[in-house]
Motif scaffolding. Sequence first.
Motif, PDB file in Angstrom:
ATOM      1  N   SER A   1       0.839  -1.192   0.000  1.00  0.00           N
ATOM      2  CA  SER A   1       0.000   0.000   0.000  1.00  0.00           C
ATOM      3  C   SER A   1       0.879   1.249   0.000  1.00  0.00           C
ATOM      4  O   SER A   1       2.091   1.190   0.249  1.00  0.00           O
ATOM      5  CB  SER A   1      -0.902   0.006   1.235  1.00  0.00           C
ATOM      6  N   ASP A   2       0.261   2.387  -0.269  1.00  0.00           N
ATOM      7  CA  ASP A   2       1.008   3.652  -0.217  1.00  0.00           C
ATOM      8  C   ASP A   2       1.605   3.866   1.164  1.00  0.00           C
ATOM      9  O   ASP A   2       2.731   4.358   1.296  1.00  0.00           O
ATOM     10  CB  ASP A   2       0.084   4.819  -0.569  1.00  0.00           C
ATOM     11  N   LEU A   3       0.858   3.495   2.208  1.00  0.00           N
ATOM     12  CA  LEU A   3       1.350   3.673   3.570  1.00  0.00           C
ATOM     13  C   LEU A   3       2.560   2.798   3.840  1.00  0.00           C
ATOM     14  O   LEU A   3       3.580   3.263   4.369  1.00  0.00           O
ATOM     15  CB  LEU A   3       0.242   3.352   4.575  1.00  0.00           C
ATOM     16  N   VAL A   4       2.475   1.509   3.477  1.00  0.00           N
ATOM     17  CA  VAL A   4       3.605   0.600   3.707  1.00  0.00           C
ATOM     18  C   VAL A   4       4.827   1.057   2.918  1.00  0.00           C
ATOM     19  O   VAL A   4       5.951   1.022   3.420  1.00  0.00           O
ATOM     20  CB  VAL A   4       3.225  -0.850   3.349  1.00  0.00           C
ATOM     21  N   ARG A   5       4.615   1.501   1.683  1.00  0.00           N
ATOM     22  CA  ARG A   5       5.739   1.989   0.879  1.00  0.00           C
ATOM     23  C   ARG A   5       6.440   3.155   1.575  1.00  0.00           C
ATOM     24  O   ARG A   5       7.670   3.216   1.649  1.00  0.00           O
ATOM     25  CB  ARG A   5       5.245   2.400  -0.507  1.00  0.00           C
ATOM     26  N   ALA A   6       5.655   4.094   2.112  1.00  0.00           N
ATOM     27  CA  ALA A   6       6.232   5.245   2.809  1.00  0.00           C
ATOM     28  C   ALA A   6       6.965   4.812   4.077  1.00  0.00           C
ATOM     29  O   ALA A   6       8.045   5.326   4.398  1.00  0.00           O
ATOM     30  CB  ALA A   6       5.137   6.250   3.141  1.00  0.00           C
ATOM     31  N   LEU A   7       6.401   3.839   4.799  1.00  0.00           N
ATOM     32  CA  LEU A   7       7.036   3.362   6.026  1.00  0.00           C
ATOM     33  C   LEU A   7       8.341   2.621   5.730  1.00  0.00           C
ATOM     34  O   LEU A   7       9.338   2.786   6.446  1.00  0.00           O
ATOM     35  CB  LEU A   7       6.080   2.442   6.785  1.00  0.00           C
ATOM     36  N   VAL A   8       8.347   1.809   4.676  1.00  0.00           N
ATOM     37  CA  VAL A   8       9.581   1.121   4.281  1.00  0.00           C
ATOM     38  C   VAL A   8      10.661   2.134   3.938  1.00  0.00           C
ATOM     39  O   VAL A   8      11.825   1.983   4.332  1.00  0.00           O
ATOM     40  CB  VAL A   8       9.313   0.182   3.087  1.00  0.00           C
ATOM     41  N   PHE A   9      10.277   3.151   3.199  1.00  0.00           N
ATOM     42  CA  PHE A   9      11.235   4.193   2.828  1.00  0.00           C
ATOM     43  C   PHE A   9      11.822   4.857   4.078  1.00  0.00           C
ATOM     44  O   PHE A   9      13.025   5.095   4.172  1.00  0.00           O
ATOM     45  CB  PHE A   9      10.542   5.230   1.953  1.00  0.00           C
ATOM     46  N   GLU A  10      10.964   5.166   5.049  1.00  0.00           N
ATOM     47  CA  GLU A  10      11.423   5.817   6.280  1.00  0.00           C
ATOM     48  C   GLU A  10      12.373   4.918   7.064  1.00  0.00           C
ATOM     49  O   GLU A  10      13.467   5.335   7.460  1.00  0.00           O
ATOM     50  CB  GLU A  10      10.219   6.191   7.156  1.00  0.00           C
ATOM     51  N   VAL A  11      11.969   3.661   7.298  1.00  0.00           N
ATOM     52  CA  VAL A  11      12.792   2.754   8.091  1.00  0.00           C
ATOM     53  C   VAL A  11      14.133   2.499   7.398  1.00  0.00           C
ATOM     54  O   VAL A  11      15.172   2.349   8.046  1.00  0.00           O
ATOM     55  CB  VAL A  11      12.042   1.429   8.354  1.00  0.00           C
ATOM     56  N   GLY A  12      14.118   2.490   6.066  1.00  0.00           N
ATOM     57  CA  GLY A  12      15.357   2.284   5.325  1.00  0.00           C
ATOM     58  C   GLY A  12      16.363   3.401   5.485  1.00  0.00           C
ATOM     59  O   GLY A  12      17.542   3.232   5.156  1.00  0.00           O
ATOM     60  N   GLN A  13      15.910   4.533   6.004  1.00  0.00           N
ATOM     61  CA  GLN A  13      16.804   5.675   6.215  1.00  0.00           C
ATOM     62  C   GLN A  13      17.258   5.821   7.673  1.00  0.00           C
ATOM     63  O   GLN A  13      18.082   6.683   7.986  1.00  0.00           O
ATOM     64  CB  GLN A  13      16.097   6.985   5.803  1.00  0.00           C
ATOM     65  N   PHE A  14      16.739   4.985   8.575  1.00  0.00           N
ATOM     66  CA  PHE A  14      17.067   5.128   9.998  1.00  0.00           C
ATOM     67  C   PHE A  14      18.542   4.848  10.269  1.00  0.00           C
ATOM     68  O   PHE A  14      19.159   3.980   9.650  1.00  0.00           O
ATOM     69  CB  PHE A  14      16.243   4.153  10.843  1.00  0.00           C
ATOM     70  N   GLU A  15      19.084   5.558  11.239  1.00  0.00           N
ATOM     71  CA  GLU A  15      20.430   5.265  11.738  1.00  0.00           C
ATOM     72  C   GLU A  15      20.379   3.989  12.585  1.00  0.00           C
ATOM     73  O   GLU A  15      19.333   3.667  13.173  1.00  0.00           O
ATOM     74  CB  GLU A  15      20.946   6.424  12.592  1.00  0.00           C
ATOM     75  N   PRO A  16      21.491   3.245  12.656  1.00  0.00           N
ATOM     76  CA  PRO A  16      21.488   1.978  13.409  1.00  0.00           C
ATOM     77  C   PRO A  16      21.118   2.124  14.882  1.00  0.00           C
ATOM     78  O   PRO A  16      20.682   1.160  15.504  1.00  0.00           O
ATOM     79  CB  PRO A  16      22.931   1.483  13.256  1.00  0.00           C
ATOM     80  N   THR A  17      21.272   3.325  15.434  1.00  0.00           N
ATOM     81  CA  THR A  17      20.988   3.524  16.862  1.00  0.00           C
ATOM     82  C   THR A  17      19.707   4.312  17.090  1.00  0.00           C
ATOM     83  O   THR A  17      19.568   5.027  18.077  1.00  0.00           O
ATOM     84  CB  THR A  17      22.164   4.255  17.523  1.00  0.00           C
ATOM     85  N   TYR A  18      18.747   4.181  16.165  1.00  0.00           N
ATOM     86  CA  TYR A  18      17.518   4.968  16.315  1.00  0.00           C
ATOM     87  C   TYR A  18      16.798   4.619  17.625  1.00  0.00           C
ATOM     88  O   TYR A  18      16.948   3.531  18.170  1.00  0.00           O
ATOM     89  CB  TYR A  18      16.608   4.793  15.115  1.00  0.00           C
ATOM     90  N   ASP A  19      15.998   5.559  18.112  1.00  0.00           N
ATOM     91  CA  ASP A  19      15.342   5.463  19.413  1.00  0.00           C
ATOM     92  C   ASP A  19      14.012   4.703  19.287  1.00  0.00           C
ATOM     93  O   ASP A  19      13.071   5.184  18.656  1.00  0.00           O
ATOM     94  CB  ASP A  19      15.088   6.873  19.958  1.00  0.00           C
ATOM     95  N   MET A  20      13.933   3.517  19.873  1.00  0.00           N
ATOM     96  CA  MET A  20      12.713   2.720  19.810  1.00  0.00           C
ATOM     97  C   MET A  20      11.571   3.347  20.598  1.00  0.00           C
ATOM     98  O   MET A  20      10.406   2.984  20.415  1.00  0.00           O
ATOM     99  CB  MET A  20      12.978   1.306  20.326  1.00  0.00           C
ATOM    100  N   ASP A  21      11.874   4.274  21.497  1.00  0.00           N
ATOM    101  CA  ASP A  21      10.834   4.911  22.312  1.00  0.00           C
ATOM    102  C   ASP A  21      10.389   6.251  21.747  1.00  0.00           C
ATOM    103  O   ASP A  21       9.587   6.954  22.365  1.00  0.00           O
ATOM    104  CB  ASP A  21      11.336   5.105  23.750  1.00  0.00           C
ATOM    105  N   ALA A  22      10.916   6.602  20.571  1.00  0.00           N
ATOM    106  CA  ALA A  22      10.563   7.881  19.961  1.00  0.00           C
ATOM    107  C   ALA A  22       9.878   7.634  18.612  1.00  0.00           C
ATOM    108  O   ALA A  22       9.346   6.556  18.347  1.00  0.00           O
ATOM    109  CB  ALA A  22      11.819   8.741  19.797  1.00  0.00           C
ATOM    110  N   ARG A  23       9.904   8.640  17.741  1.00  0.00           N
ATOM    111  CA  ARG A  23       9.205   8.578  16.450  1.00  0.00           C
ATOM    112  C   ARG A  23       9.617   7.362  15.630  1.00  0.00           C
ATOM    113  O   ARG A  23       8.775   6.656  15.063  1.00  0.00           O
ATOM    114  CB  ARG A  23       9.496   9.853  15.658  1.00  0.00           C
TER     115      ARG A  23
END
Length: 259
Positions: free
Chosen positions: A102-124
């Motif tokens: 879906s458009d939503l999943v595509r956008a979420l995949v794109f976002e997660v693919g840009q995360f730094e390895p130490t991203y905050d699981m308790d934040a955005r």
Amino acid sequence: MKHSADYPLASRPIMGFADEYPAGMLDPRHSHSRSQLTYCNSGVMMVSADEALFMLPPRRAIWIPAGTEHEVQCRGPVSAYTLYIDPELDPDPQTARVIEVSDLVRALVFEVGQFEPTYDMDAREGNIARLLLSEIRRMAVTPSDLPMPQDERLLRVCQALIDNPADQRDLDSWASLAAMGRRTFTRAFRRETGAGLATWRQQVRLMAAIPMLEAGKSVAVVAFEVGYESPSAFTATFHKVFGMPPSAFINQPREDEAG
């Protein structure tokens, strides 16, 4: 080309990256300790897993459970996002499959693919990762796999059709290639692939058609090159299987075209 071994995958429940793969790329048979979700942004991947051959066309994703041996081929250039997911969080740990995106999943995949390895699981970032897992569970499976037989005689037939989907040999000729009688061949083929030869060949033709359409060939040219007698017959079959005509399939927006 990036490799999963280059990333600290265990640092967070979901890790991933975007990558470009050159034409002719072959990633030999291997497995991962984490489940894998690969979204194809452009180009076409061929993935062998779970005794089946999967076609991953643009705007679709393939789910590969942790520990599943698989091989990846790119006949042309491919742009993709690959995510690795802790098996304890698997949306579905059962089998490899290609899913609608879906458009939503595509956008979420794109976002997660840009995360730094130490991203905050308790934040955005953590909220986005959890939402992605929830949405993956809701995505429909798309018919993009070819069950492959184990019998070497049947494999000869399947490989011949994969190499030339337009091959018009009749059932008796294929049975002869397999060194089997017609009835024995028909029963063995259905037993090992779960489909009759005509249905299996139809899927081969559709799988072969998508990279041709992606390369800019017309529907009419593609129809004849993969073995259909007319563009209208090809379009009707394509629409029945994928839920849209070939023109709509190839004109879906890519992530880099969105917004």
